[in-house]
Scaffold this motif. Structure first.
Motif, short mmCIF file in Angstrom:
data_model
loop_
_atom_site.label_atom_id
_atom_site.label_comp_id
_atom_site.label_asym_id
_atom_site.label_seq_id
_atom_site.Cartn_x
_atom_site.Cartn_y
_atom_site.Cartn_z
N TYR A 82 14.18 -44.55 22.86
CA TYR A 82 15.26 -44.36 21.88
C TYR A 82 16.53 -43.97 22.63
O TYR A 82 16.54 -42.96 23.35
CB TYR A 82 14.88 -43.27 20.88
CG TYR A 82 13.63 -43.56 20.07
CD1 TYR A 82 13.69 -44.31 18.90
CD2 TYR A 82 12.39 -43.08 20.50
CE1 TYR A 82 12.55 -44.59 18.16
CE2 TYR A 82 11.23 -43.36 19.77
CZ TYR A 82 11.32 -44.10 18.60
OH TYR A 82 10.18 -44.38 17.89
N ILE A 83 17.56 -44.78 22.48
CA ILE A 83 18.84 -44.54 23.15
C ILE A 83 19.92 -44.48 22.07
O ILE A 83 19.93 -45.32 21.15
CB ILE A 83 19.18 -45.67 24.14
CG1 ILE A 83 18.01 -45.91 25.11
CG2 ILE A 83 20.46 -45.37 24.91
CD1 ILE A 83 17.14 -47.07 24.76
N PRO A 84 20.82 -43.50 22.12
CA PRO A 84 21.90 -43.47 21.13
C PRO A 84 22.60 -44.83 21.05
O PRO A 84 22.98 -45.40 22.07
CB PRO A 84 22.83 -42.39 21.67
CG PRO A 84 21.93 -41.47 22.45
CD PRO A 84 20.92 -42.38 23.08
N ALA A 85 22.76 -45.32 19.84
CA ALA A 85 23.33 -46.66 19.66
C ALA A 85 24.74 -46.75 20.22
O ALA A 85 25.15 -47.81 20.71
CB ALA A 85 23.32 -47.05 18.18
N GLU A 86 25.48 -45.65 20.19
CA GLU A 86 26.86 -45.69 20.70
C GLU A 86 26.89 -45.97 22.20
O GLU A 86 27.89 -46.48 22.72
CB GLU A 86 27.56 -44.37 20.40
CG GLU A 86 26.95 -43.17 21.11
CD GLU A 86 27.84 -41.93 21.02
OE1 GLU A 86 29.06 -42.09 21.24
OE2 GLU A 86 27.31 -40.85 20.76
N LEU A 87 25.79 -45.67 22.90
CA LEU A 87 25.72 -45.95 24.33
C LEU A 87 25.21 -47.36 24.62
O LEU A 87 25.66 -48.01 25.57
CB LEU A 87 24.79 -44.95 25.03
CG LEU A 87 25.03 -43.46 24.83
CD1 LEU A 87 24.08 -42.66 25.71
CD2 LEU A 87 26.48 -43.11 25.13
N ALA A 88 24.24 -47.81 23.82
CA ALA A 88 23.52 -49.04 24.16
C ALA A 88 24.01 -50.27 23.42
O ALA A 88 23.81 -51.40 23.90
CB ALA A 88 22.03 -48.84 23.86
N ARG A 89 24.66 -50.09 22.28
CA ARG A 89 25.06 -51.24 21.46
C ARG A 89 25.97 -52.17 22.27
O ARG A 89 26.92 -51.74 22.91
CB ARG A 89 25.77 -50.75 20.21
CG ARG A 89 25.96 -51.82 19.15
CD ARG A 89 26.74 -51.27 17.97
NE ARG A 89 25.95 -50.35 17.15
CZ ARG A 89 26.34 -49.13 16.84
NH1 ARG A 89 27.49 -48.64 17.31
NH2 ARG A 89 25.58 -48.36 16.07
N GLY A 90 25.62 -53.48 22.27
CA GLY A 90 26.43 -54.47 22.97
C GLY A 90 26.16 -54.58 24.45
O GLY A 90 26.86 -55.32 25.16
N THR A 91 25.17 -53.85 24.96
CA THR A 91 24.83 -53.90 26.39
C THR A 91 23.49 -54.62 26.58
O THR A 91 22.79 -54.95 25.62
CB THR A 91 24.73 -52.50 26.99
OG1 THR A 91 23.52 -51.87 26.53
CG2 THR A 91 25.92 -51.64 26.58
N GLN A 92 23.11 -54.81 27.84
CA GLN A 92 21.85 -55.48 28.14
C GLN A 92 20.64 -54.65 27.71
O GLN A 92 19.53 -55.17 27.62
CB GLN A 92 21.77 -55.79 29.65
CG GLN A 92 20.71 -56.82 30.01
CD GLN A 92 20.84 -57.31 31.44
OE1 GLN A 92 21.76 -56.94 32.16
NE2 GLN A 92 19.90 -58.15 31.86
N ILE A 93 20.87 -53.37 27.42
CA ILE A 93 19.78 -52.52 26.93
C ILE A 93 19.22 -53.07 25.62
O ILE A 93 18.04 -52.86 25.31
CB ILE A 93 20.28 -51.07 26.75
CG1 ILE A 93 20.60 -50.46 28.13
CG2 ILE A 93 19.26 -50.22 26.01
CD1 ILE A 93 21.26 -49.10 28.05
N THR A 94 20.02 -53.79 24.87
CA THR A 94 19.57 -54.33 23.58
C THR A 94 18.92 -55.70 23.72
O THR A 94 18.54 -56.30 22.71
CB THR A 94 20.74 -54.43 22.60
OG1 THR A 94 21.70 -55.35 23.11
CG2 THR A 94 21.40 -53.07 22.40
#
Length: 261
Positions: free
Chosen positions: A165-177
């Motif tokens: 679980y990663i805060p969406a504000e950090l991960a949204r739009g990155t390769q994490i998704t």
């Protein structure tokens, strides 16, 4: 049974007959007389050897199955259970050098032990966190998280499931998704985003598995799991990921080096 010498029953023992038989078969497995994948003597063979009823033999075999030592295959018999390769959870598995080499912790450690790692059942969603996850991440229950769910295998055998679980504000739009988070995994991506990792906190519990965990990890009856919750912190003390992991207990050794200071 000429191929598997087994002792006779001890008439003077106060131990139940079926438990004596289970003891004999367990000892044969532990000393290697019955190896992984070997077929256990049939009910008929054991009945003849011990001179007992079929139900007594079945009770003895059930003891071994409940201990995770054997598995019954319909129409074929009972076999010594093959255990997955043991992966040692060392205290340096999240060392930055592994990420710099382009390897996530699971890959680095499994390959180091001579195993072949793989990952499947990858699912990525954006959702609201549970109260526990929100508390560990230090965010509001109204703040969305990116949840990365996956299953880990060694040599094709499932050994672990995990949800990060990663805060969406950090991960949204990155390769994490994305299903393939890239070399070094999500920790490498977080550091590329400027969230340099400093330390991890882990809590490990042992328990019996839930029904879906038994299916996902293909667990034999009687095999417990390790339930591990890990939180990743940056150098400024911010929690940037919580990983909720369930591991087959017979596939892992928990090994930590602790400073004496």
């Amino acid at each position: 049974m000429p191929q598997l010498p087994l002792p006779g029953l001890d008439a003077g023992s106060d131990r139940a007959v079926f438990r004596q038989i289970a003891d004999h078969l367990r000892e044969a497995i532990q000393r290697g007389a019955l190896a992984e994948g070997d077929k256990v003597p049939s009910e008929a063979q054991l009945m003849q050897h011990y001179g007992v009823a079929r139900m007594t033999i079945r009770n003895a075999l059930q003891v071994l199955q409940s201990e995770g030592l054997t598995v019954a295959e319909h129409g074929r018999g009972v076999f010594v259970r093959a255990h997955p390769p043991v992966r040692r959870l060392a205290s340096d598995r999240f060392a930055r050098r592994h990420r710099e080499e382009g390897k996530a912790a699971f890959i680095a450690e499994t390959e180091g032990a001579g195993g072949k790692p793989s990952v499947d059942s990858i699912m990525i969603t954006e959702e609201l966190p549970s109260a526990q996850i929100a508390d560990l991440l230090g965010i509001s229950a109204d703040d969305h998280v990116i949840a990365r769910s996956r299953r880990y295998l060694i040599n094709g055998q499932p050994v672990e499931t995990a949800i990060s679980y990663i805060p969406a504000e950090l991960a949204r739009g990155t390769q994490i998704t994305e299903p393939n988070s890239g070399p070094g995994g999500i920790y490498a991506r977080l550091e590329e985003l400027g969230y340099r990792l400093d330390h991890f906190n882990e809590e490990v519990k042992s328990r019996m598995p839930l029904r879906d965990e038994i299916r996902a990890l293909k667990l034999a009856p009687g095999v417990p799991v390790f339930h591990l919750v890990r939180t990743a912190y940056t150098v400024d003390g911010r929690a940037v990921e919580v990983c909720d992991t369930v591991m087959s207990s017979d596939a892992y050794v928990l090994s930590y080096e602790l400073p004496a200071r």
